[in-house]
Motif scaffolding. Structure first.
Motif, PDB file in Angstrom:
ATOM      1  N   TRP A  58       0.853  -1.188   0.000  1.00 53.53           N
ATOM      2  CA  TRP A  58       0.000   0.000   0.000  1.00 53.53           C
ATOM      3  C   TRP A  58       0.889   1.239   0.000  1.00 53.53           C
ATOM      4  O   TRP A  58       2.063   1.183   0.343  1.00 53.53           O
ATOM      5  N   ARG A  59       0.298   2.355  -0.397  1.00 51.66           N
ATOM      6  CA  ARG A  59       1.009   3.637  -0.423  1.00 51.66           C
ATOM      7  C   ARG A  59       0.032   4.754  -0.067  1.00 51.66           C
ATOM      8  O   ARG A  59      -1.116   4.758  -0.515  1.00 51.66           O
ATOM      9  N   ARG A  60       0.514   5.698   0.752  1.00 50.57           N
ATOM     10  CA  ARG A  60      -0.286   6.860   1.140  1.00 50.57           C
ATOM     11  C   ARG A  60       0.677   8.028   1.348  1.00 50.57           C
ATOM     12  O   ARG A  60       1.466   8.024   2.288  1.00 50.57           O
ATOM     13  N   ASP A  61       0.656   8.992   0.450  1.00 52.86           N
ATOM     14  CA  ASP A  61       1.571  10.138   0.486  1.00 52.86           C
ATOM     15  C   ASP A  61       3.013   9.637   0.521  1.00 52.86           C
ATOM     16  O   ASP A  61       3.428   8.935  -0.371  1.00 52.86           O
ATOM     17  N   ASP A  62       3.760   9.991   1.582  1.00 53.21           N
ATOM     18  CA  ASP A  62       5.160   9.552   1.661  1.00 53.21           C
ATOM     19  C   ASP A  62       5.322   8.260   2.450  1.00 53.21           C
ATOM     20  O   ASP A  62       6.425   7.794   2.681  1.00 53.21           O
ATOM     21  N   ALA A  63       4.214   7.635   2.857  1.00 54.75           N
ATOM     22  CA  ALA A  63       4.259   6.383   3.613  1.00 54.75           C
ATOM     23  C   ALA A  63       3.863   5.211   2.719  1.00 54.75           C
ATOM     24  O   ALA A  63       3.103   5.364   1.771  1.00 54.75           O
ATOM     25  N   PHE A  64       4.415   4.046   3.033  1.00 54.08           N
ATOM     26  CA  PHE A  64       4.049   2.840   2.303  1.00 54.08           C
ATOM     27  C   PHE A  64       4.331   1.614   3.154  1.00 54.08           C
ATOM     28  O   PHE A  64       5.081   1.661   4.117  1.00 54.08           O
ATOM     29  N   GLY A  65       3.655   0.536   2.813  1.00 51.09           N
ATOM     30  CA  GLY A  65       3.822  -0.712   3.539  1.00 51.09           C
ATOM     31  C   GLY A  65       4.448  -1.771   2.656  1.00 51.09           C
ATOM     32  O   GLY A  65       4.125  -1.881   1.477  1.00 51.09           O
ATOM     33  N   VAL A  66       5.356  -2.527   3.241  1.00 49.26           N
ATOM     34  CA  VAL A  66       6.013  -3.617   2.526  1.00 49.26           C
ATOM     35  C   VAL A  66       5.582  -4.938   3.130  1.00 49.26           C
ATOM     36  O   VAL A  66       5.740  -5.153   4.332  1.00 49.26           O
ATOM     37  N   GLN A  67       4.986  -5.781   2.315  1.00 49.68           N
ATOM     38  CA  GLN A  67       4.660  -7.146   2.718  1.00 49.68           C
ATOM     39  C   GLN A  67       5.898  -7.977   2.427  1.00 49.68           C
ATOM     40  O   GLN A  67       6.317  -8.111   1.266  1.00 49.68           O
ATOM     41  N   LEU A  68       6.506  -8.502   3.480  1.00 47.74           N
ATOM     42  CA  LEU A  68       7.740  -9.260   3.317  1.00 47.74           C
ATOM     43  C   LEU A  68       7.456 -10.643   2.734  1.00 47.74           C
ATOM     44  O   LEU A  68       6.421 -11.244   3.019  1.00 47.74           O
ATOM     45  N   ARG A  69       8.386 -11.127   1.934  1.00 48.13           N
ATOM     46  CA  ARG A  69       8.298 -12.483   1.374  1.00 48.13           C
ATOM     47  C   ARG A  69       9.327 -13.348   2.099  1.00 48.13           C
ATOM     48  O   ARG A  69      10.329 -13.752   1.535  1.00 48.13           O
ATOM     49  N   LEU A  70       9.060 -13.562   3.371  1.00 45.91           N
ATOM     50  CA  LEU A  70      10.006 -14.273   4.224  1.00 45.91           C
ATOM     51  C   LEU A  70      10.257 -15.699   3.761  1.00 45.91           C
ATOM     52  O   LEU A  70      11.332 -16.261   4.012  1.00 45.91           O
ATOM     53  N   GLU A  71       9.296 -16.292   3.075  1.00 47.62           N
ATOM     54  CA  GLU A  71       9.451 -17.674   2.631  1.00 47.62           C
ATOM     55  C   GLU A  71      10.601 -17.850   1.641  1.00 47.62           C
ATOM     56  O   GLU A  71      11.118 -18.960   1.471  1.00 47.62           O
ATOM     57  N   ILE A  72      11.031 -16.781   0.993  1.00 46.85           N
ATOM     58  CA  ILE A  72      12.149 -16.898   0.051  1.00 46.85           C
ATOM     59  C   ILE A  72      13.419 -16.237   0.576  1.00 46.85           C
ATOM     60  O   ILE A  72      14.446 -16.245  -0.103  1.00 46.85           O
ATOM     61  N   ALA A  73      13.373 -15.689   1.790  1.00 48.05           N
ATOM     62  CA  ALA A  73      14.560 -15.102   2.408  1.00 48.05           C
ATOM     63  C   ALA A  73      15.427 -16.218   2.983  1.00 48.05           C
ATOM     64  O   ALA A  73      14.918 -17.283   3.345  1.00 48.05           O
ATOM     65  N   PRO A  74      16.732 -15.995   3.081  1.00 49.17           N
ATOM     66  CA  PRO A  74      17.591 -17.000   3.709  1.00 49.17           C
ATOM     67  C   PRO A  74      17.124 -17.285   5.143  1.00 49.17           C
ATOM     68  O   PRO A  74      16.660 -16.392   5.854  1.00 49.17           O
ATOM     69  N   GLN A  75      17.267 -18.528   5.561  1.00 53.36           N
ATOM     70  CA  GLN A  75      16.790 -18.940   6.883  1.00 53.36           C
ATOM     71  C   GLN A  75      17.396 -18.087   7.993  1.00 53.36           C
ATOM     72  O   GLN A  75      16.701 -17.703   8.943  1.00 53.36           O
ATOM     73  N   ARG A  76      18.664 -17.776   7.903  1.00 50.80           N
ATOM     74  CA  ARG A  76      19.327 -16.947   8.918  1.00 50.80           C
ATOM     75  C   ARG A  76      18.643 -15.580   9.038  1.00 50.80           C
ATOM     76  O   ARG A  76      18.451 -15.051  10.120  1.00 50.80           O
ATOM     77  N   HIS A  77      18.250 -15.017   7.909  1.00 54.47           N
ATOM     78  CA  HIS A  77      17.588 -13.716   7.901  1.00 54.47           C
ATOM     79  C   HIS A  77      16.172 -13.822   8.471  1.00 54.47           C
ATOM     80  O   HIS A  77      15.728 -12.937   9.210  1.00 54.47           O
ATOM     81  N   ARG A  78      15.458 -14.894   8.127  1.00 54.64           N
ATOM     82  CA  ARG A  78      14.114 -15.103   8.685  1.00 54.64           C
ATOM     83  C   ARG A  78      14.172 -15.207  10.199  1.00 54.64           C
ATOM     84  O   ARG A  78      13.363 -14.599  10.909  1.00 54.64           O
ATOM     85  N   ARG A  79      15.123 -15.980  10.705  1.00 54.81           N
ATOM     86  CA  ARG A  79      15.244 -16.161  12.160  1.00 54.81           C
ATOM     87  C   ARG A  79      15.611 -14.857  12.852  1.00 54.81           C
ATOM     88  O   ARG A  79      15.048 -14.527  13.894  1.00 54.81           O
TER      89      ARG A  79
END
Length: 97
Positions: A58-79
């Motif tokens: 989503w985006r609103r003016d200068d703000a926005f939201g990021v839905q993370l795709r943790l399922e494809i991130a390295p396991q160390r980063h997810r943890r």
């Protein structure tokens, strides 16, 4: 924290944190990325340098939201992200989480 988009970093400030995403505010005058853009969030959490893939939900003016795709991130980063989020959510609780 930075958002990497098309070979250009965009400095941001974190406003909201959840287990699945981040609410961010852009620090630059050129504004945030477009909805549905694929991004990589880069920051240090718990002493670990993270690079987490996601998409702008989503985006609103200068703000926005990021839905993370943790399922494809390295396991160390997810943890590391999971520990960081739990620590943030449990901060100030009268009893251990």
């Amino acid at each position: 924290m930075h958002i990497h988009r098309t070979r250009r970093d965009l400095p941001v400030v974190v406003r909201e944190v959840s287990p699945g995403g981040l609410g961010l505010v852009c620090e630059e005058s050129n504004g945030p990325v477009a909805p549905d853009a694929q991004v990589t969030v880069q920051f240090v959490a718990g002493g670990v340098e993270l690079e987490l893939p996601g998409r702008v939900a989503w985006r609103r003016d200068d703000a926005f939201g990021v839905q993370l795709r943790l399922e494809i991130a390295p396991q160390r980063h997810r943890r590391a992200y999971a520990r960081w989020v739990v620590d943030l959510l449990c901060a100030g609780e009268p009893r251990p989480c």
